[in-house]
Design an enzyme around this catalytic site. Structure first.
Site, PDB file in Angstrom:
ATOM      1  N   TRP A  28     -21.309 -43.459 -82.844  1.00 50.59           N
ATOM      2  CA  TRP A  28     -21.669 -44.468 -83.845  1.00 50.59           C
ATOM      3  C   TRP A  28     -21.926 -45.815 -83.191  1.00 50.59           C
ATOM      4  CZ3 TRP A  28     -23.626 -42.151 -87.604  1.00 50.59           C
ATOM      5  CH2 TRP A  28     -23.059 -40.997 -88.155  1.00 50.59           C
TER       6      TRP A  28
ATOM      7  N   ASP B 284     -17.558 -52.160 -87.349  1.00 48.51           N
ATOM      8  CA  ASP B 284     -17.855 -51.003 -88.188  1.00 48.51           C
ATOM      9  C   ASP B 284     -16.506 -50.342 -88.483  1.00 48.51           C
ATOM     10  OD1 ASP B 284     -18.490 -48.559 -89.281  1.00 48.51           O
ATOM     11  OD2 ASP B 284     -19.794 -47.902 -87.643  1.00 48.51           O
TER      12      ASP B 284
ATOM     13  N   LYS C  75     -16.036 -42.237 -96.326  1.00 50.23           N
ATOM     14  CA  LYS C  75     -14.904 -41.776 -95.537  1.00 50.23           C
ATOM     15  C   LYS C  75     -13.599 -42.091 -96.267  1.00 50.23           C
ATOM     16  CE  LYS C  75     -18.024 -40.794 -92.432  1.00 50.23           C
ATOM     17  NZ  LYS C  75     -18.546 -41.625 -91.385  1.00 50.23           N
TER      18      LYS C  75
HETATM   19  C1  LIG Z   1     -19.854 -41.967 -90.842  1.00 52.35           C
HETATM   20  C2  LIG Z   1     -19.944 -43.147 -89.980  1.00 52.35           C
HETATM   21  C3  LIG Z   1     -21.128 -43.908 -89.891  1.00 52.35           C
HETATM   22  C4  LIG Z   1     -22.398 -43.520 -90.621  1.00 52.35           C
HETATM   23  O1  LIG Z   1     -22.346 -43.799 -91.961  1.00 52.35           O
HETATM   24  P1  LIG Z   1     -23.653 -43.609 -92.882  1.00 52.35           P
HETATM   25  O2  LIG Z   1     -23.156 -44.022 -94.225  1.00 52.35           O
HETATM   26  O3  LIG Z   1     -24.024 -42.151 -92.835  1.00 52.35           O
HETATM   27  O4  LIG Z   1     -24.715 -44.465 -92.348  1.00 52.35           O
HETATM   28  C5  LIG Z   1     -21.120 -45.020 -89.098  1.00 52.35           C
HETATM   29  N1  LIG Z   1     -20.024 -45.409 -88.427  1.00 52.35           N
HETATM   30  C6  LIG Z   1     -18.865 -44.709 -88.482  1.00 52.35           C
HETATM   31  C7  LIG Z   1     -17.672 -45.170 -87.708  1.00 52.35           C
HETATM   32  C8  LIG Z   1     -18.793 -43.551 -89.259  1.00 52.35           C
HETATM   33  O5  LIG Z   1     -17.645 -42.853 -89.316  1.00 52.35           O
END
Ligand SMILES: *Cc1c(COP(=O)(O)O)cnc(C)c1O
Length: 362
Positions: free
Chosen positions: A104, A174, A198
């Site tokens: 990511w 993030d 998540k």
């Molecule tokens: C799942 C995830 C993403 C991607 O998320 P999307 O909503 O599919 O763009 C980005 N960063 C992390 C840490 C993730 O777990």
């Protein structure tokens, strides 16, 4: 036919609190006092005003968000934030620092490079991302526009505990897979973003927390839907927002408040994770993947010493009502995602299954 709820260890979209699902189900035909569902009302109605206001107010309360931060409910997932962060914060010939701790963060770097100059301030790729960098390994640029990190690495099962000291340079994180899993020191960050699927709610809504002074950096030339400044000016309602997602977030935030807030939730998460890590450390049959110094409280990655047994582990676990234990397709192995909504009973059931499986295959 399975009609009851099983234990869902998927990394995302992931388990939601049962009380939240039930409340949503109850109100789906008609919101109390409204007589229509949240899916059918105007996003500019007073009813939706109240939902949006409550969602933000409850989040601010549980996460202790300082007054000089804005809370936005956007779309496009964390992946759009990979682009929006540099589009809004990285001007001209400036440079942005990135801490690379997994796929990511690599994707975030790839998007940022399309916008401006990127410096990799640390990377653990050479160690297959089995740990996050030590703070003494981080080499920051003196005048970076911001420093970007990924607080929890969903795929590898690693998590930051200590934050890099960035001085006056805004830290951007993030937090898609560990937001609201523990108290958040919001004032240490310039921007926090998280896709919802998540640990927050359904896919389709993205939470962004941004320090007010950074809104001034959004270039006027940016398309409106990509500008933090305009999205904040318009209170997340520049266009039709993801109304159902925001409604679900409001229910989840209220559920978190009832659980006792993020401190109580963090204690529960630590208990759940330690049960699993103890099980992994107890036996040679199972191997924990993440370095013990930075094991994630949210995504527990592991392997079997006999790797060829892993598909059978996944299959028999699913048959026993423990779903979603296959590791991410890029790394293989096994992964138990134990977000806030995973009950302790689910973790106990998994440990019991692991012991049975070891007895039959050890
Ligand atoms: C799942 C995830 C993403 C991607 O998320 P999307 O909503 O599919 O763009 C980005 N960063 C992390 C840490 C993730 O777990």
């Amino acid at each position: 036919m399975v009609t009851h709820r099983i234990f869902n260890f998927s990394a995302g979209p992931a388990v939601l609190p049962e009380a939240v699902i039930k409340a949503a189900q109850h109100d789906l035909l008609a919101l109390p006092d409204v007589g229509m569902s949240v899916l059918e009302i105007s996003h500019r109605s007073t009813h939706f005003d109240a939902i949006l206001r409550d969602a933000e107010r409850t989040f601010r309360e549980i996460a202790n968000v300082p007054a000089d931060y804005r809370v936005l409910f956007l779309q496009g997932g964390a992946s759009l934030q990979f682009g929006m962060v540099p589009m809004n914060l990285l001007a001209g010939n400036d440079i942005a620092d990135y801490l690379v701790t997994g796929v990511w963060s690599q994707k975030a770097v790839k998007e940022a490079k399309k916008i401006g100059r990127v410096h990799i301030a640390a990377s653990t790729e050479a160690e297959e991302f089995a740990r996050v960098p030590r703070l003494d390994e981080v080499v920051l640029s003196p005048e970076a526009a911001y420093v970007h990190m990924t607080s929890n690495n969903t795929i590898y099962g690693t998590q930051w505990t200590d934050l890099p000291e960035t001085g006056t340079v805004p830290l951007v994180s993030d937090m898609s897979s560990d937001i609201v899993s523990r108290p958040i020191p919001v004032d240490r960050f310039g921007v926090i973003y998280a896709s919802a699927q998540k640990n927050l709610g359904p896919a389709g809504v993205t939470l962004v927390i941004i320090r007010e002074d950074l809104l001034a950096r959004s270039p006027v030339t940016l398309p409106s839907m990509l500008s933090y400044r305009l999205l904040a000016d318009n209170g997340s309602r520049q266009n039709t927002p993801p109304v159902f997602g925001i409604y679900m977030l409001r229910l989840v935030f209220e559920w978190l408040r009832i659980q006792g807030g993020l401190g109580a939730v963090a204690a529960c998460n630590a208990r759940k994770a330690s049960v699993l890590y103890e099980e992994l450390d107890r036996s040679e049959f199972y191997r924990s993947v993440a370095d013990p110094t930075c094991r994630s409280m949210m995504n527990v990655t592991f392997r079997l010493a006999k790797r060829d047994l892993e598909p059978r582990f996944v299959q028999e676990a699913a048959a026993a009502g423990l779903d979603g234990l296959r590791g991410h397709r890029t790394v293989g192995g096994l992964r138990a995602s134990i977000y806030n909504a995973m009950p302790e009973a689910g973790v106990m059931a998994l440990t019991e299954f692991m012991r049975d499986f070891e007895r039959s295959n050890g």
